[in-house]
Design a protein around this motif. Sequence first.
Motif, PDB file in Angstrom:
ATOM      1  N   ARG A   1      -6.063  -1.655   2.086  1.00  0.00           N
ATOM      2  CA  ARG A   1      -5.933  -2.449   0.856  1.00  0.00           C
ATOM      3  C   ARG A   1      -4.492  -2.837   0.545  1.00  0.00           C
TER       4      ARG A   1
ATOM      5  N   ASN B   1       0.852  -1.191   0.000  1.00  0.00           N
ATOM      6  CA  ASN B   1       0.000   0.000   0.000  1.00  0.00           C
ATOM      7  C   ASN B   1       0.885   1.238   0.000  1.00  0.00           C
TER       8      ASN B   1
ATOM      9  N   SER C   1      -7.450   3.006  -0.279  1.00  0.00           N
ATOM     10  CA  SER C   1      -7.926   2.531   1.019  1.00  0.00           C
ATOM     11  C   SER C   1      -6.734   2.207   1.916  1.00  0.00           C
TER      12      SER C   1
END
Length: 125
Positions: free
Chosen positions: A100, A90, A97
């Motif tokens: 995520r 990420n 997000s």
Amino acid sequence: MNAQQPRRDVFEALLRTAHSNPDAPPALRWNWLEAAHVVGQPDFRLHLRSHQAMLGLAWHTRDLREAAGQVFRLVLVPLGHLLNRLPAGNTGRSRISAFRPMPVRPEIRRLIEVARATASPSPKT
């Protein structure tokens, strides 16, 4: 040698590059900070510093949405580390997000490789 030292050296090289090139296009500076986030995420202090740097760039570029997202992420960092819930790959931006996992984008991977090749070891403490 400290097992975290190489990670820290690469992280510092990426952060230094983002900070020492204030005239670079913001998109490029974000890429350096995203790469630093990917590298530093497993280490609590580095992870926190990456979001602090992102908050600074968001503020500098007057991106209030990004700044708000970075404040939110700064609050989440301790919880993510405490619960061991860190989404690998990420990039740490507010448009992604915070939960995520994602593959590392090729341009981010290249910046990490360059930083790894050029990072100078931190002084021993």
